[in-house]
Design a protein around this motif. Structure first.
Motif, short mmCIF file in Angstrom:
data_model
loop_
_atom_site.label_atom_id
_atom_site.label_comp_id
_atom_site.label_asym_id
_atom_site.label_seq_id
_atom_site.Cartn_x
_atom_site.Cartn_y
_atom_site.Cartn_z
N GLY A 1 0.82 -1.21 0.00
CA GLY A 1 0.00 0.00 0.00
C GLY A 1 0.84 1.25 0.00
O GLY A 1 2.08 1.19 -0.07
N VAL A 2 0.14 2.37 0.07
CA VAL A 2 0.79 3.67 0.07
C VAL A 2 0.38 4.42 1.33
O VAL A 2 -0.80 4.42 1.70
CB VAL A 2 0.33 4.52 -1.14
CG1 VAL A 2 1.04 5.87 -1.14
CG2 VAL A 2 0.60 3.80 -2.44
N LEU A 3 1.35 5.06 1.96
CA LEU A 3 1.06 5.98 3.06
C LEU A 3 1.54 7.36 2.64
O LEU A 3 2.74 7.63 2.68
CB LEU A 3 1.77 5.53 4.35
CG LEU A 3 1.24 4.25 5.01
CD1 LEU A 3 2.24 3.69 6.02
CD2 LEU A 3 -0.10 4.49 5.71
N GLN A 4 0.61 8.18 2.18
CA GLN A 4 0.95 9.58 1.91
C GLN A 4 0.81 10.26 3.26
O GLN A 4 -0.29 10.58 3.71
CB GLN A 4 -0.01 10.19 0.87
CG GLN A 4 0.06 9.54 -0.51
CD GLN A 4 1.22 10.07 -1.38
OE1 GLN A 4 1.94 10.98 -1.00
NE2 GLN A 4 1.40 9.48 -2.55
N MET A 5 1.95 10.48 3.91
CA MET A 5 1.95 10.81 5.33
C MET A 5 1.49 12.23 5.64
O MET A 5 1.51 13.11 4.78
CB MET A 5 3.35 10.63 5.89
CG MET A 5 3.77 9.20 6.00
SD MET A 5 2.78 8.37 7.27
CE MET A 5 3.60 6.77 7.30
N ASN A 6 1.16 12.45 6.89
CA ASN A 6 0.88 13.77 7.41
C ASN A 6 2.03 14.18 8.32
O ASN A 6 2.79 13.33 8.79
CB ASN A 6 -0.40 13.78 8.26
CG ASN A 6 -1.60 13.30 7.47
OD1 ASN A 6 -1.58 13.32 6.26
ND2 ASN A 6 -2.63 12.88 8.17
N GLY A 7 2.13 15.47 8.60
CA GLY A 7 3.16 15.93 9.53
C GLY A 7 2.63 16.22 10.92
O GLY A 7 3.34 16.06 11.90
N GLN A 8 1.37 16.64 11.00
CA GLN A 8 0.86 17.10 12.29
C GLN A 8 -0.16 16.12 12.87
O GLN A 8 -0.78 15.35 12.13
CB GLN A 8 0.20 18.46 12.12
CG GLN A 8 1.17 19.53 11.68
CD GLN A 8 0.48 20.87 11.63
OE1 GLN A 8 0.26 21.49 12.64
NE2 GLN A 8 0.13 21.30 10.44
N PRO A 9 -0.41 16.23 14.18
CA PRO A 9 -1.27 15.24 14.84
C PRO A 9 -2.70 15.23 14.35
O PRO A 9 -3.36 14.20 14.35
CB PRO A 9 -1.22 15.66 16.32
CG PRO A 9 -0.86 17.12 16.30
CD PRO A 9 0.08 17.24 15.14
N THR A 10 -3.22 16.40 13.94
CA THR A 10 -4.63 16.46 13.57
C THR A 10 -4.82 16.98 12.15
O THR A 10 -5.90 17.45 11.79
CB THR A 10 -5.44 17.30 14.58
OG1 THR A 10 -5.17 18.69 14.38
CG2 THR A 10 -5.09 16.98 16.01
N ALA A 11 -3.77 16.91 11.36
CA ALA A 11 -3.84 17.40 9.98
C ALA A 11 -4.96 16.71 9.21
O ALA A 11 -5.65 17.32 8.39
CB ALA A 11 -2.51 17.17 9.28
N GLU B 1 -10.43 16.69 6.55
CA GLU B 1 -11.74 16.05 6.41
C GLU B 1 -12.89 16.95 6.90
O GLU B 1 -13.99 16.90 6.36
CB GLU B 1 -11.76 14.68 7.12
CG GLU B 1 -11.61 14.76 8.62
CD GLU B 1 -11.06 13.47 9.23
OE1 GLU B 1 -10.42 12.69 8.51
OE2 GLU B 1 -11.26 13.28 10.43
N CYS B 2 -12.62 17.79 7.93
CA CYS B 2 -13.67 18.68 8.43
C CYS B 2 -13.85 19.90 7.53
O CYS B 2 -14.80 20.65 7.68
CB CYS B 2 -13.36 19.15 9.84
SG CYS B 2 -13.39 17.81 11.03
N GLY B 3 -12.89 20.12 6.63
CA GLY B 3 -13.02 21.23 5.71
C GLY B 3 -12.54 22.55 6.29
O GLY B 3 -13.05 23.61 5.94
N ALA B 4 -11.57 22.50 7.19
CA ALA B 4 -11.01 23.74 7.74
C ALA B 4 -9.77 24.15 6.96
O ALA B 4 -8.91 24.87 7.47
CB ALA B 4 -10.69 23.56 9.22
N THR C 1 -16.14 20.36 3.71
CA THR C 1 -16.43 19.39 4.78
C THR C 1 -16.79 18.00 4.24
O THR C 1 -17.60 17.87 3.33
CB THR C 1 -17.58 19.95 5.62
OG1 THR C 1 -17.14 21.19 6.19
CG2 THR C 1 -17.99 19.00 6.73
N GLY C 2 -16.19 16.99 4.85
CA GLY C 2 -16.51 15.60 4.50
C GLY C 2 -15.99 15.20 3.14
O GLY C 2 -16.59 14.35 2.48
N PHE C 3 -14.83 15.76 2.76
CA PHE C 3 -14.26 15.45 1.44
C PHE C 3 -15.29 15.66 0.34
O PHE C 3 -15.42 14.86 -0.59
CB PHE C 3 -13.73 14.01 1.38
CG PHE C 3 -12.58 13.72 2.30
CD1 PHE C 3 -11.73 14.71 2.74
CD2 PHE C 3 -12.35 12.42 2.73
CE1 PHE C 3 -10.67 14.43 3.59
CE2 PHE C 3 -11.29 12.11 3.58
CZ PHE C 3 -10.45 13.12 4.01
#
Ligand code: SF4
Length: 781
Positions: free
Chosen positions: A364-374, A379-382, A387-389
């Motif tokens: 598989g692929v992990l397109q990683m994030n850097g931050q804990p809640t990125a 996904e929330c649209g901030a 919002t919701g993709f």
């Protein structure tokens, strides 16, 4: 693991295991000096907040104070382990210089004020601007460190309350390319793989991902596989000699700015050697012939010349990737913050797609994030997503949001894509954006070309609100500063880089008058008197759990479906991966196991972009290209970076991080062990370059680009010739010039205003620089 061990041995002791085995438990703990577990009054459930790994942990509380942490043995992410920032970072909460009251600017100075005074100023300005200029005068720049409930609230306020298109997160610097690459290949954001794939993989390829320092506990998992029977082979692509590079079977150190050429070259060989899973490609993808035609132009001899590698290295890497039985690829900032970021990250997806390595254990692929809640920002649209993709170009999706928020469709701005940060700054620079509310991030240190950023943020005509726990460099420039409660002082959920959702509970009271970001945002909404079309308050929720329930409804039926989750369930388990629904109540380990994607034209989050120009693909064009919603193999030609080394600036400069700090050190500099481990900035120079220039370990040097100059101590070695590296953590708050007006220290004084055309992620790894020793010129050491 505690005390100095967590610093000197950041990955701890080995617990070897073999392929397909279960990663053994190892519980790490650190308590304040002199305390034993029996002294702790209570342990409060949470997860790690100073990186994206999502390590499950409990916060130790004694006499109403945080006194330590311990890993949770039953957590699916870390099986008890903690990294240095987890072990020591909590001490920042009790730092004596926390912001405890609101501040307002009066006669040029920030002075203490009441919450009413501060909020009144904000509301007054908002209303004035709405009346004068409309919602597009107002913008928000948030973080990858708040909770899902807070992002969803912010998105609701910005989109449905105010009706502004100007909302982005600092995830723009960080994971915008991850999101873009996933949308381009699979039609929607959503991490395909899972950390458990490390347990099964026989080749792990890390592209621009120094996992040892960015997600130390995940690196422990890989190290434990390497120490066990039948270890995986590791491919590391990174111009630096990192811990990952040193443990790798094969290390490629390409010239900065050439990732796409390298990826095209690897795909060229994999296709030429027919290491392609034709059945998978035929059944699950579109675009193979175009990809094949494009990469045909990247034979190893050409790619070697572009990337500064040997043909043999490129062939060896292609052999490793092409012969893997279970291939796990991961990607991070080395690709995301580089020239042609999204195009290069997409080629990693292509690699797994053409090899049929998706949705299976170890593949598989992990397109990683850097931050804990990125992940939650996205996904929330901030950020620049809906919002919701949801797809801003799909009227049906916008109408769905309008129904959820019970507002007119016209209230939600969707005349164009949500504004990305670099554009937002441009609007502030030219005066059309007059109000910027910054929460939990520090652009005066973290954005490129800081002299420009400071001049934008310091403008009189820009009303700047900063919501933070500390008086950051950005707060120094603000008109109003709001003291925020942080992790451990409020309740909410967050989701890590492999879609694992944790609940983080309030353990202690925030200091002074500091308040949770959620409370501040809801307070603003009430004072602004936002209403839905039936006259009810908007947003209607009032606390973290009611916000979570509302967010669940917004996520229903979307790729990031949370409807099977509840606070109760999250208290009973230690990490659940979304989508979590009635049908999949325990969450979902891997996406795309059945070769079905979120790419159907009516369902997808994005119709995609041209990988070279960034021009949006029209809905009709997308339907014609991908009517059945298959994965998309998108190709792109390599282009030279906009700024390359030359005679005046002969080095390629890249920035990055150390394991001991997070972001602009707002928290980690206030944790004594972490600050002592990395107290000052440095510049990495190769042995050969150092010798040629007469630079020695510890010398002071000046590093210059067309944007500015910084000074740092020299570290010799650890990087390829012709490249310099400076960590980006170091700003000015702990100097005599706390706003950084004089510059001279932060790496981003040197970086350039340029961004990827697809993801709009600023480029922090494309700059031409020169270096000169100061000691040789008579400067004092
Ligand atoms: S510092 Fe790292 S984690 Fe934070 S925004 Fe930048 S890249 Fe992302």
């Amino acid at each position: 693991m505690a005390g100095r061990d967590g610093i000197d041995q950041p990955w701890g002791t080995r617990t070897p295991y073999g392929p397909g085995g279960e990663w053994p438990v190892r519980v790490d703990r650190h308590l304040a000096d002199g305390l034993a577990p029996a002294d702790v009054d209570r342990w409060v459930r949470s997860a790690a907040v100073l990186h994206s790994n999502g390590d499950g942990l409990d916060i130790a509380v004694k006499d109403g104070e945080i006194v330590g942490v311990r890993g949770r043995a039953d957590d699916r992410v870390n099986r008890g382990r903690l990294d240095p920032k987890d072990l020591f970072g909590w001490q920042a909460n009790a730092s004596a210089d926390r912001l405890t009251t609101p501040l307002i600017r009066r006669d040029g100075e920030l002075v203490e004020a009441s919450w009413d005074e501060a909020m009144d100023r904000i509301v007054e300005h908002s209303k004035e601007l709405l009346a004068e200029q409309g919602p597009s005068a107002i913008g928000f720049y948030t973080s990858g460190q708040l909770f899902a409930e807070e992002y969803y609230t912010l998105a609701t306020i910005a989109r449905a309350g105010l009706g502004t298109n100007h909302l982005d997160g600092n995830t723009r610097l960080c994971t915008a390319t991850a999101a873009a690459a996933l949308k381009e290949s699979f039609g929607s954001d959503g991490q395909p793989a899972s950390y458990t794939d490390v347990d099964h993989a026989d080749v792990i390829a890390l592209f621009g991902h120094n996992v040892a320092e960015t997600q130390a506990v995940l690196w422990s998992r890989i190290l434990d596989r390497l120490a066990g029977p039948n270890p995986p082979e590791i491919l590391c692509v990174d111009p630096r000699d990192t811990p990952v590079a040193r443990a790798a079977t094969l290390h490629l150190a390409p010239l900065p700015g050439t990732n796409l050429a390298l990826m095209n070259g690897l795909l060229h060989l994999i296709i030429a050697d027919d290491r392609v899973d034709h059945e998978y490609v035929e059944r699950c993808t579109v675009g193979y012939e175009d990809l094949k035609a494009m990469v045909a132009g990247y034979p190893p001899e050409r790619v070697a010349g572009i990337c500064g590698l040997t043909e043999a290295e490129i062939r060896a890497a292609a052999r490793l990737l092409g012969s893997a039985g279970r291939l796990l690829c991961t990607v991070l900032q080395g690709f995301y913050q580089s020239h042609q970021a999204a195009a290069a990250a997409v080629q990693v997806n292509n690699l797994n797609l053409v090899r049929g390595m998706l949705g299976k254990p170890g593949a598989g692929v992990l397109q990683m994030n850097g931050q804990p809640t990125a992940q939650n920002t996205r996904e929330c649209g901030a950020d620049g997503d809906l919002t919701g993709f949801r797809n801003w170009a799909n009227d049906g999706h916008v109408a769905e949001l309008a129904r959820l928020w019970n507002v007119e469709v016209s209230r939600i701005p969707h005349y164009g894509p949500p504004t990305h940060l670099m554009q937002l700054l441009r609007y502030a620079e030219n005066g059309t954006l007059r109000f910027l509310w910054v929460s939990a991030t520090n652009p005066a240190v973290s954005l490129p070309e800081l002299r420009r950023i400071r001049s934008i943020l310091a403008q009189e005509r820009l009303f700047l609100v900063v919501q933070d726990a500390f008086r950051t460099e950005t707060a120094e420039l603000a008109d109003v500063v709001l003291p925020a409660a942080i992790w451990g002082e409020k309740t909410g959920t967050f989701t890590n880089a492999d879609r694992t959702v944790h609940l983080s509970e309030k353990a202690v009271e925030p200091p002074g008058q500091a308040r949770p970001d959620l409370d501040i945002l809801l307070d603003y909404a009430r004072r602004m008197d936002f209403r839905d079309q039936d006259g009810a308050p908007l947003p209607p929720w009032h606390d973290a759990e009611s916000a979570f329930e509302a967010w669940k409804r917004a996520s229903a039926g979307r790729p990031c479906d949370y409807t099977g989750l509840s606070y109760e369930k999250l208290r009973a388990t230690s990490g659940v991966q979304w989508p979590c629904t009635g049908e999949h109540p325990d969450g979902t380990e891997r996406l795309y196991t059945d070769g079905e994607f979120f790419a159907q034209p009516d369902h997808c989050e994005s119709y995609g972009r041209d990988l070279i120009t960034g021009a949006p693909v029209e809905p009709g064009e997308y339907r014609a290209m991908n009517p059945d919603g298959k994965a998309m193999l998108k190709a792109a030609e390599y282009l030279e970076p906009h700024e390359s080394p030359d005679e005046t600036f002969p080095f390629a400069l890249i920035t990055g991080r150390t394991i001991y700090h997070f972001h602009t050190r707002t928290k980690t500099a206030r944790a004594p062990e972490l600050q002592a481990a990395a107290p000052e900035s440095w510049v990495e120079v190769s042995d050969g370059d150092a010798k040629r220039l007469g630079l020695h370990e510890g010398d002071r040097a000046a590093i210059t680009t067309p944007r500015g100059e910084v000074r740092a101590r020299v570290r010799v070695g650890g990087i390829r010739e012709g490249v310099l590296f400076i960590p980006f953590h170091y700003g000015y708050f702990d100097t005599d010039d706390p706003a950084g007006h004089e510059g001279g220290r932060a790496a981003n004084e040197l970086t350039m205003t340029d961004w990827d055309p697809v993801s709009k992620q600023p480029l922090f790894k494309t700059a031409a620089a020169r270096i000169r020793g100061l000691d040789a010129l008579g400067g004092a050491r």
